[in-house]
Design a protein around this motif. Structure first.
Motif, PDB file in Angstrom:
ATOM      1  N   ARG A  21     107.076  75.958 122.339  1.00 15.46           N
ATOM      2  CA  ARG A  21     106.970  75.856 123.773  1.00 15.46           C
ATOM      3  C   ARG A  21     105.560  75.396 124.121  1.00 15.46           C
ATOM      4  NH1 ARG A  21     109.452  80.290 127.785  1.00 15.46           N
ATOM      5  NH2 ARG A  21     109.761  78.813 129.462  1.00 15.46           N
ATOM      6  N   GLY A  22     105.428  74.530 125.095  1.00 15.15           N
ATOM      7  CA  GLY A  22     104.103  74.062 125.476  1.00 15.15           C
ATOM      8  C   GLY A  22     104.125  72.624 125.939  1.00 15.15           C
ATOM      9  N   LYS A  23     103.006  71.921 125.767  1.00 16.28           N
ATOM     10  CA  LYS A  23     102.863  70.573 126.304  1.00 16.28           C
ATOM     11  C   LYS A  23     102.908  69.453 125.274  1.00 16.28           C
ATOM     12  CE  LYS A  23     100.345  72.077 130.307  1.00 16.28           C
ATOM     13  NZ  LYS A  23      99.236  71.877 131.195  1.00 16.28           N
ATOM     14  N   PRO A  24     103.237  69.665 124.020  1.00 18.81           N
ATOM     15  CA  PRO A  24     103.263  68.523 123.094  1.00 18.81           C
ATOM     16  C   PRO A  24     104.260  67.443 123.501  1.00 18.81           C
ATOM     17  CG  PRO A  24     103.299  70.565 121.862  1.00 18.81           C
ATOM     18  CD  PRO A  24     103.432  70.906 123.316  1.00 18.81           C
TER      19      PRO A  24
ATOM     20  N   LEU B 225     105.141  66.635 126.550  1.00 20.73           N
ATOM     21  CA  LEU B 225     104.543  65.916 127.673  1.00 20.73           C
ATOM     22  C   LEU B 225     103.514  64.913 127.169  1.00 20.73           C
ATOM     23  CD1 LEU B 225     104.148  65.541 130.724  1.00 20.73           C
ATOM     24  CD2 LEU B 225     102.419  67.343 130.605  1.00 20.73           C
ATOM     25  N   TYR B 226     102.708  65.281 126.187  1.00 14.28           N
ATOM     26  CA  TYR B 226     101.718  64.368 125.631  1.00 14.28           C
ATOM     27  C   TYR B 226     102.389  63.163 124.969  1.00 14.28           C
ATOM     28  CZ  TYR B 226      98.429  68.201 126.380  1.00 14.28           C
ATOM     29  OH  TYR B 226      97.677  69.187 126.934  1.00 14.28           O
TER      30      TYR B 226
ATOM     31  N   SER C  54     103.566  57.460 125.233  1.00 12.97           N
ATOM     32  CA  SER C  54     104.510  56.344 125.133  1.00 12.97           C
ATOM     33  C   SER C  54     104.498  55.495 126.400  1.00 12.97           C
ATOM     34  CB  SER C  54     105.915  56.849 124.834  1.00 12.97           C
ATOM     35  OG  SER C  54     106.393  57.620 125.916  1.00 12.97           O
ATOM     36  N   LEU C  55     104.322  56.115 127.563  1.00 16.29           N
ATOM     37  CA  LEU C  55     104.233  55.333 128.805  1.00 16.29           C
ATOM     38  C   LEU C  55     102.956  54.492 128.831  1.00 16.29           C
ATOM     39  CD1 LEU C  55     105.565  57.825 131.498  1.00 16.29           C
ATOM     40  CD2 LEU C  55     106.637  55.732 130.687  1.00 16.29           C
TER      41      LEU C  55
END
Length: 99
Positions: A15-18, A20-21, A26-27
């Motif tokens: 769980r966390g932000k990996p 999102l990174y 990629s964007l």
């Protein structure tokens, strides 16, 4: 017997932000690739049809692609004499009417 797992143990990732990174990275790569593609395509593309047609028309009328005619022309305004966009003024007849 069926093994019982807690919700934390049953998750596929931490769980966390990996995630999102990874999505933001990629964007960013997509934006860089798009800008690179558009820049390369714009630099290597031929002139569009309208520009080619206009250049051919200028060369036919004036003799050069830049649109400037030779200075030895008797027409000081560079307007062709039979151009309907610039009609000649009507000449008055003997009685004052337009011919």
């Amino acid at each position: 017997m069926v093994e019982k797992l807690t919700p934390t143990e049953s998750r596929q990732g931490q769980r966390g932000k990996p995630v999102l990174y990874v999505l933001l990275g990629s964007l960013a790569l997509l934006a860089v690739a798009t800008i690179g593609l558009l820049t390369w395509n714009g630099a290597n593309s031929p002139k569009d049809w309208a520009s080619q047609s206009q250049d051919a028309s200028r060369k036919e009328i004036t003799g050069s692609v830049t649109g400037t005619s030779s200075p030895s022309s008797g027409n000081a305004t560079s307007v062709p004499s039979d151009n309907p966009a610039y009609p000649q003024p009507a000449q008055k007849g003997a009685n004052g009417e337009a011919k």
